[in-house]
Scaffold this active site. Sequence first.
Site, PDB file in Angstrom:
ATOM      1  N   HIS A 106      20.389 -40.373  46.114  1.00  0.00           N
ATOM      2  CA  HIS A 106      20.203 -41.366  45.052  1.00  0.00           C
ATOM      3  C   HIS A 106      19.424 -40.776  43.897  1.00  0.00           C
ATOM      4  O   HIS A 106      18.688 -39.802  44.037  1.00  0.00           O
ATOM      5  CB  HIS A 106      19.448 -42.600  45.580  1.00  0.00           C
ATOM      6  CG  HIS A 106      18.053 -42.298  46.038  1.00  0.00           C
ATOM      7  ND1 HIS A 106      17.777 -41.773  47.278  1.00  0.00           N
ATOM      8  CD2 HIS A 106      16.858 -42.415  45.415  1.00  0.00           C
ATOM      9  CE1 HIS A 106      16.474 -41.586  47.401  1.00  0.00           C
ATOM     10  NE2 HIS A 106      15.880 -41.961  46.280  1.00  0.00           N
ATOM     11  N   TYR A 159      11.387 -33.751  46.988  1.00  0.00           N
ATOM     12  CA  TYR A 159      10.848 -34.081  45.668  1.00  0.00           C
ATOM     13  C   TYR A 159       9.761 -33.098  45.278  1.00  0.00           C
ATOM     14  O   TYR A 159       8.963 -32.674  46.129  1.00  0.00           O
ATOM     15  CB  TYR A 159      10.216 -35.474  45.668  1.00  0.00           C
ATOM     16  CG  TYR A 159      11.188 -36.619  45.642  1.00  0.00           C
ATOM     17  CD1 TYR A 159      11.679 -37.102  44.434  1.00  0.00           C
ATOM     18  CD2 TYR A 159      11.609 -37.231  46.818  1.00  0.00           C
ATOM     19  CE1 TYR A 159      12.558 -38.179  44.399  1.00  0.00           C
ATOM     20  CE2 TYR A 159      12.482 -38.302  46.797  1.00  0.00           C
ATOM     21  CZ  TYR A 159      12.958 -38.775  45.577  1.00  0.00           C
ATOM     22  OH  TYR A 159      13.823 -39.826  45.552  1.00  0.00           O
ATOM     23  N   ARG A 215      17.219 -41.780  53.572  1.00  0.00           N
ATOM     24  CA  ARG A 215      17.697 -42.309  52.297  1.00  0.00           C
ATOM     25  C   ARG A 215      19.039 -41.670  51.957  1.00  0.00           C
ATOM     26  O   ARG A 215      19.196 -40.462  52.065  1.00  0.00           O
ATOM     27  CB  ARG A 215      16.732 -41.976  51.142  1.00  0.00           C
ATOM     28  CG  ARG A 215      15.359 -42.605  51.171  1.00  0.00           C
ATOM     29  CD  ARG A 215      15.316 -44.113  51.144  1.00  0.00           C
ATOM     30  NE  ARG A 215      16.321 -44.846  50.406  1.00  0.00           N
ATOM     31  CZ  ARG A 215      16.312 -45.124  49.102  1.00  0.00           C
ATOM     32  NH1 ARG A 215      15.344 -44.683  48.343  1.00  0.00           N
ATOM     33  NH2 ARG A 215      17.266 -45.840  48.544  1.00  0.00           N
ATOM     34  N   TYR A 252      17.353 -37.592  52.556  1.00  0.00           N
ATOM     35  CA  TYR A 252      16.135 -37.112  53.213  1.00  0.00           C
ATOM     36  C   TYR A 252      15.590 -38.187  54.146  1.00  0.00           C
ATOM     37  O   TYR A 252      15.820 -39.384  53.943  1.00  0.00           O
ATOM     38  CB  TYR A 252      15.078 -36.704  52.173  1.00  0.00           C
ATOM     39  CG  TYR A 252      14.698 -37.784  51.199  1.00  0.00           C
ATOM     40  CD1 TYR A 252      13.714 -38.728  51.507  1.00  0.00           C
ATOM     41  CD2 TYR A 252      15.315 -37.864  49.950  1.00  0.00           C
ATOM     42  CE1 TYR A 252      13.372 -39.725  50.602  1.00  0.00           C
ATOM     43  CE2 TYR A 252      14.975 -38.861  49.041  1.00  0.00           C
ATOM     44  CZ  TYR A 252      14.005 -39.788  49.379  1.00  0.00           C
ATOM     45  OH  TYR A 252      13.679 -40.777  48.494  1.00  0.00           O
ATOM     46  N   HIS A 257      16.853 -42.214  40.801  1.00  0.00           N
ATOM     47  CA  HIS A 257      16.095 -43.354  40.287  1.00  0.00           C
ATOM     48  C   HIS A 257      16.309 -43.461  38.774  1.00  0.00           C
ATOM     49  O   HIS A 257      16.280 -42.444  38.071  1.00  0.00           O
ATOM     50  CB  HIS A 257      14.598 -43.153  40.537  1.00  0.00           C
ATOM     51  CG  HIS A 257      14.232 -43.117  41.986  1.00  0.00           C
ATOM     52  ND1 HIS A 257      13.789 -44.214  42.675  1.00  0.00           N
ATOM     53  CD2 HIS A 257      14.244 -42.100  42.884  1.00  0.00           C
ATOM     54  CE1 HIS A 257      13.535 -43.876  43.933  1.00  0.00           C
ATOM     55  NE2 HIS A 257      13.800 -42.597  44.089  1.00  0.00           N
TER      56      HIS A 257
END
Lengths: 206, 252
Positions: free
Chosen positions: B173, B121, B170, B160, B175
């Site tokens: 995905h 991120y 995770r 990640y 959000h």
Amino acid sequence: MAIRSRVLHETPSQTAGPFVHIGCTPNRIGLAYAYRGQDLGERLFDNGVPGQRIVVEGCVFDGIGTPVKDGMVEIWQADHKGLFNSPQDRRGQSSLGFSGWGRQATDPETGEFSFRTIKPGETPFVDGRMQAPFISFWIVARGVNLGLHTRMYFPDEAERNRQDPVLSKLEHACRIQTLIASCVSDNHYRFDIRLQGEGETVFFDV
Amino acid sequence: MIKFSKLATKEQEPVVEGFFHREFHRHPPAYTPRYKSSVVRSPKLALVSIPNSLSELTGPVFGHGILGDDDNDLTVNYADAGMRPALGERIIVHGRVLDERDKGVPGVLVEIWQANAGGRYRHFKDGYLAPLDESFGGFGRTVTDAEGGYEFRTVRPGPYPWPNGINDWRPSHIHFSLFGAGLAQRLITQMYFEGDPLIPHCPIVNSIPEPSLVDSLVARLDLANTVPMDARAYRFDIVLRGRRSSQFENRS
């Protein structure tokens, strides 16, 4: 004939996670010039909008009293006359230049938020009785699986708070205090939100 | 069906009908200890149920006017002019925002955020080894059209590792944050990808009480809408709470 019943079901919620700011307040976390430099919900009102200017600050705390430094808080409220900036409110036109909606990441160092807004007027409950002035809050964060709704009422509205249809119906009267801000100084209020434990804020199923 | 009484107002008398009550058994409960962050961030006391009044029936409205040309194209919306597009598998994510009465919801602000193709991120708190991509910010937004339709272009986010269990990953995905017409419809969720083997192992996914509900968060490969030689399409429909019929509709 209109479909009257529920035929689909709401999509399940998932936590906003620790990086919600990338999507919702990118400029606040240094993604410079995201969306041409402005985060939605930064400002609630333009100069010249009528009403009493107020500051609403606070902090979100977890169940052991630690500030939630990676959360996000949204507020929604009526204007000074009690009208909402929404086509769903058909009672009249709310103040031009007043959005009624604000959004902030909680501070990454302190967990604090601080909104500059207008003190809302009173708005009707479903049965037509008037409610004491309040600001709706919606809180998400890592570890919060479904966004939390609460309301902030004003400490200088004791009489209207006493008669308020929501506050007066709370089963545990001792919890009313969790919904009432404290007064820091003139026009400056503090509303801390406790997710869990002692003094747990009343959260609503709306 | 419960009917709310009409508001006594000076001008027009609006017919106030609340949203269908929220079906909490279809959402993750607040306390899901395998997702450790929820342990101290979950209210212990019951939510207090209140009927929808105007503060929940109304909400902010975001017109298409807030949008820039590339707000919904994450492959280019962070890169400066002249830079290459984002690295990774090029995808289109599209679908419709519906309400529980199966009607498209127009004017919904849809905001998304995600990791880059390597699973990193662009956020000061993400210290994963995978590198940032100078051409990728990881945020996008759009407003649904008259039928509730929306579309994004992006790159498929990488899985990640995250600090929960010692070896939790995770699944890929994206959000999603959505604003319907009323505050009571406000929703944040996550979209997963069909066939991702990490889905059933994820404690956040598993906060959802039933596997069939997890399915509703899994986007399907949509070959029909794939753009040949450019990008694969994934389809993801989202349902927001619906409103009970107004009295006017009942009479029709």
